[in-house]
Write a protein that holds these residues in place. Structure first.
Motif, PDB file in Angstrom:
ATOM      1  N   MET A   1       2.121  11.141  14.053  1.00 33.70           N
ATOM      2  CA  MET A   1       2.350  10.647  12.778  1.00 33.70           C
ATOM      3  C   MET A   1       3.927  10.197  12.677  1.00 33.70           C
ATOM      4  O   MET A   1       4.621  11.324  12.830  1.00 33.70           O
ATOM      5  N   SER A   2       4.284   9.047  12.537  1.00 34.38           N
ATOM      6  CA  SER A   2       5.843   8.923  12.591  1.00 34.38           C
ATOM      7  C   SER A   2       6.176   8.900  11.252  1.00 34.38           C
ATOM      8  O   SER A   2       5.763   8.880  10.039  1.00 34.38           O
ATOM      9  N   MET A   3       7.500   8.791  11.242  1.00 29.43           N
ATOM     10  CA  MET A   3       8.345   9.106  10.164  1.00 29.43           C
ATOM     11  C   MET A   3       8.388   7.582   9.261  1.00 29.43           C
ATOM     12  O   MET A   3       8.519   6.561  10.021  1.00 29.43           O
ATOM     13  N   PRO A   4       8.442   7.309   7.975  1.00 25.98           N
ATOM     14  CA  PRO A   4       8.527   6.031   7.481  1.00 25.98           C
ATOM     15  C   PRO A   4      10.109   5.703   7.744  1.00 25.98           C
ATOM     16  O   PRO A   4      10.877   6.292   7.904  1.00 25.98           O
ATOM     17  N   SER A   5      10.148   4.326   7.930  1.00 22.96           N
ATOM     18  CA  SER A   5      11.276   3.772   8.405  1.00 22.96           C
ATOM     19  C   SER A   5      11.740   2.610   7.123  1.00 22.96           C
ATOM     20  O   SER A   5      10.740   1.837   6.594  1.00 22.96           O
ATOM     21  N   ILE A   6      13.121   2.274   6.922  1.00 24.14           N
ATOM     22  CA  ILE A   6      13.368   1.323   5.966  1.00 24.14           C
ATOM     23  C   ILE A   6      13.180  -0.051   6.709  1.00 24.14           C
ATOM     24  O   ILE A   6      13.723  -0.199   7.817  1.00 24.14           O
ATOM     25  N   PRO A   7      12.942  -0.959   6.016  1.00 25.36           N
ATOM     26  CA  PRO A   7      12.550  -2.391   6.470  1.00 25.36           C
ATOM     27  C   PRO A   7      13.918  -3.072   6.849  1.00 25.36           C
ATOM     28  O   PRO A   7      14.941  -2.562   6.081  1.00 25.36           O
ATOM     29  N   PRO A   8      14.029  -3.929   7.768  1.00 20.83           N
ATOM     30  CA  PRO A   8      15.127  -4.653   8.086  1.00 20.83           C
ATOM     31  C   PRO A   8      15.647  -5.350   7.054  1.00 20.83           C
ATOM     32  O   PRO A   8      14.834  -5.664   6.142  1.00 20.83           O
ATOM     33  N   GLU A   9      16.795  -5.692   6.993  1.00 15.80           N
ATOM     34  CA  GLU A   9      17.423  -6.308   5.661  1.00 15.80           C
ATOM     35  C   GLU A   9      16.599  -7.409   5.092  1.00 15.80           C
ATOM     36  O   GLU A   9      16.359  -7.485   4.066  1.00 15.80           O
ATOM     37  N   PRO A  10      16.236  -8.393   5.930  1.00 16.51           N
ATOM     38  CA  PRO A  10      15.587  -9.461   5.341  1.00 16.51           C
ATOM     39  C   PRO A  10      14.274  -9.353   4.522  1.00 16.51           C
ATOM     40  O   PRO A  10      13.874 -10.015   3.726  1.00 16.51           O
ATOM     41  N   TYR A  11      13.578  -8.003   5.047  1.00 14.86           N
ATOM     42  CA  TYR A  11      12.349  -7.823   4.392  1.00 14.86           C
ATOM     43  C   TYR A  11      12.268  -6.723   3.182  1.00 14.86           C
ATOM     44  O   TYR A  11      11.511  -6.467   2.690  1.00 14.86           O
ATOM     45  N   ARG A  12      13.672  -6.292   2.679  1.00 14.16           N
ATOM     46  CA  ARG A  12      13.882  -5.518   1.725  1.00 14.16           C
ATOM     47  C   ARG A  12      13.495  -6.071   0.384  1.00 14.16           C
ATOM     48  O   ARG A  12      13.859  -6.971   0.198  1.00 14.16           O
ATOM     49  N   PRO A  13      12.907  -5.314  -0.277  1.00 15.93           N
ATOM     50  CA  PRO A  13      12.721  -5.866  -1.769  1.00 15.93           C
ATOM     51  C   PRO A  13      13.869  -5.914  -2.439  1.00 15.93           C
ATOM     52  O   PRO A  13      14.720  -4.942  -2.329  1.00 15.93           O
ATOM     53  N   ASN A  14      13.921  -6.862  -3.627  1.00 13.81           N
ATOM     54  CA  ASN A  14      14.988  -6.874  -4.499  1.00 13.81           C
ATOM     55  C   ASN A  14      14.819  -5.695  -5.394  1.00 13.81           C
ATOM     56  O   ASN A  14      13.584  -5.143  -5.515  1.00 13.81           O
ATOM     57  N   ARG A  15      15.553  -5.597  -6.558  1.00 15.20           N
ATOM     58  CA  ARG A  15      15.544  -4.655  -7.602  1.00 15.20           C
ATOM     59  C   ARG A  15      14.492  -4.959  -8.365  1.00 15.20           C
ATOM     60  O   ARG A  15      13.437  -3.879  -8.870  1.00 15.20           O
ATOM     61  N   LYS A  16      14.142  -6.141  -8.719  1.00 17.14           N
ATOM     62  CA  LYS A  16      12.747  -6.410  -9.458  1.00 17.14           C
ATOM     63  C   LYS A  16      11.652  -6.130  -8.785  1.00 17.14           C
ATOM     64  O   LYS A  16      10.654  -5.460  -9.474  1.00 17.14           O
ATOM     65  N   GLU A  17      11.371  -6.396  -7.605  1.00 16.29           N
ATOM     66  CA  GLU A  17      10.282  -6.018  -6.770  1.00 16.29           C
ATOM     67  C   GLU A  17      10.219  -4.487  -6.595  1.00 16.29           C
ATOM     68  O   GLU A  17       9.138  -4.044  -6.781  1.00 16.29           O
ATOM     69  N   VAL A  18      11.245  -3.688  -6.609  1.00 16.52           N
ATOM     70  CA  VAL A  18      11.034  -2.406  -6.546  1.00 16.52           C
ATOM     71  C   VAL A  18      10.782  -1.738  -7.877  1.00 16.52           C
ATOM     72  O   VAL A  18       9.679  -0.840  -7.850  1.00 16.52           O
ATOM     73  N   ILE A  19      10.860  -2.176  -8.965  1.00 20.11           N
ATOM     74  CA  ILE A  19      10.797  -1.879 -10.231  1.00 20.11           C
ATOM     75  C   ILE A  19       9.167  -2.252 -10.313  1.00 20.11           C
ATOM     76  O   ILE A  19       8.422  -1.244 -10.726  1.00 20.11           O
ATOM     77  N   VAL A  20       8.780  -3.250  -9.969  1.00 19.89           N
ATOM     78  CA  VAL A  20       7.261  -3.447  -9.953  1.00 19.89           C
ATOM     79  C   VAL A  20       6.315  -2.929  -9.273  1.00 19.89           C
ATOM     80  O   VAL A  20       5.442  -2.173  -9.690  1.00 19.89           O
ATOM     81  N   ASP A  21       6.771  -2.706  -7.822  1.00 21.57           N
ATOM     82  CA  ASP A  21       6.142  -1.667  -7.020  1.00 21.57           C
ATOM     83  C   ASP A  21       6.048  -0.300  -7.573  1.00 21.57           C
ATOM     84  O   ASP A  21       4.979   0.356  -7.507  1.00 21.57           O
ATOM     85  N   LEU A  22       7.095   0.280  -8.197  1.00 21.11           N
ATOM     86  CA  LEU A  22       6.868   1.445  -8.945  1.00 21.11           C
ATOM     87  C   LEU A  22       6.262   1.572  -9.915  1.00 21.11           C
ATOM     88  O   LEU A  22       5.270   2.563 -10.224  1.00 21.11           O
ATOM     89  N   LEU A  23       6.153   0.667 -11.005  1.00 23.38           N
ATOM     90  CA  LEU A  23       5.240   0.462 -11.944  1.00 23.38           C
ATOM     91  C   LEU A  23       4.011   0.487 -11.267  1.00 23.38           C
ATOM     92  O   LEU A  23       2.952   1.106 -12.229  1.00 23.38           O
ATOM     93  N   GLU A  24       3.570  -0.337 -10.574  1.00 22.37           N
ATOM     94  CA  GLU A  24       2.183  -0.573  -9.931  1.00 22.37           C
ATOM     95  C   GLU A  24       2.059   1.003  -9.417  1.00 22.37           C
ATOM     96  O   GLU A  24       0.308   1.092  -9.506  1.00 22.37           O
ATOM     97  N   SER A  25       2.635   1.675  -8.855  1.00 19.33           N
ATOM     98  CA  SER A  25       2.443   2.850  -8.271  1.00 19.33           C
ATOM     99  C   SER A  25       1.901   4.059  -9.391  1.00 19.33           C
ATOM    100  O   SER A  25       0.938   4.442  -9.098  1.00 19.33           O
TER     101      SER A  25
END
Length: 139
Positions: A1-25
Motif C-alpha cells: 500500500m502506497s502513501m497518499p501524495s499531494i496532487p500536482p499544482e494544477p489539480y489541487r482544490p481551492n479553499r472552497k472545494e476543500v470546505i465542500v469536500d470536508l463537509l461532504e465527508s
C-alpha cells in the motif's frame, strides 16, 4: 500500500472545494453512523422481541452481555459524533478565518469593487458554497 501524495499544482482544490469536500465527508460519516445505528436497533428488536418476550430465551448472563455490547457500541457512536462535531467546528472556523482575511483584504485594497455578500457567518456557509444568494442581514 502506497502513501497518499499531494496532487500536482494544477489539480489541487481551492479553499472552497476543500470546505465542500470536508463537509461532504462529515455528511457521509453521519450517514454511515445512521446505518450502523439502524442495524444495531434491528439487533435489539430481534433480541428483545416485538412483544418484549425475548424469543431466543436468553439467560440473565446473555442479557447482561448483550446490554454491555450495546453500551459499548453507543459509547463508540457518541465518541465518533464528538469527533465529527469537532471536525465541523474546525471546518467552520477555517471558513470564517479564510473569509475574514478575504473580507479584510477586500476592504483595504478594493473599496470600489462590491462583493455579493460580506458575510462570513456559519449560517450562510451552505448558500455561499452552493453559489446561492446569501439570506443573512449582514450583506
Amino acid at each position: 500500500m502506497s502513501m497518499p501524495s499531494i496532487p500536482p499544482e494544477p489539480y489541487r482544490p481551492n479553499r472552497k472545494e476543500v470546505i465542500v469536500d470536508l463537509l461532504e465527508s462529515i455528511a457521509l460519516e453521519e450517514i454511515s453512523l445512521s446505518h450502523l445505528m439502524k442495524a444495531e436497533a434491528e439487533k435489539i428488536q430481534a433480541f428483545v422481541g416485538e412483544c418484549k418476550d425475548f424469543p431466543t430465551d436468553p439467560s440473565s448472563e446473555e442479557i447482561i452481555q448483550f446490554n454491555r455490547n450495546m453500551n459499548q457500541f453507543l459509547e463508540t457512536i457518541v465518541m465518533k459524533e464528538w469527533i465529527l462535531l469537532r471536525k465541523l467546528q474546525n471546518v467552520l472556523y477555517f471558513h470564517e478565518t479564510t473569509c475574514d482575511k478575504k473580507h479584510h483584504h477586500h476592504h483595504h485594497h478594493h473599496k470600489h469593487h462590491k462583493r455579493k455578500c460580506n458575510c462570513c457567518c456559519s449560517e450562510c456557509l451552505t448558500s455561499q458554497l452552493k453559489n446561492e444568494k446569501c439570506h443573512c442581514h449582514r450583506s
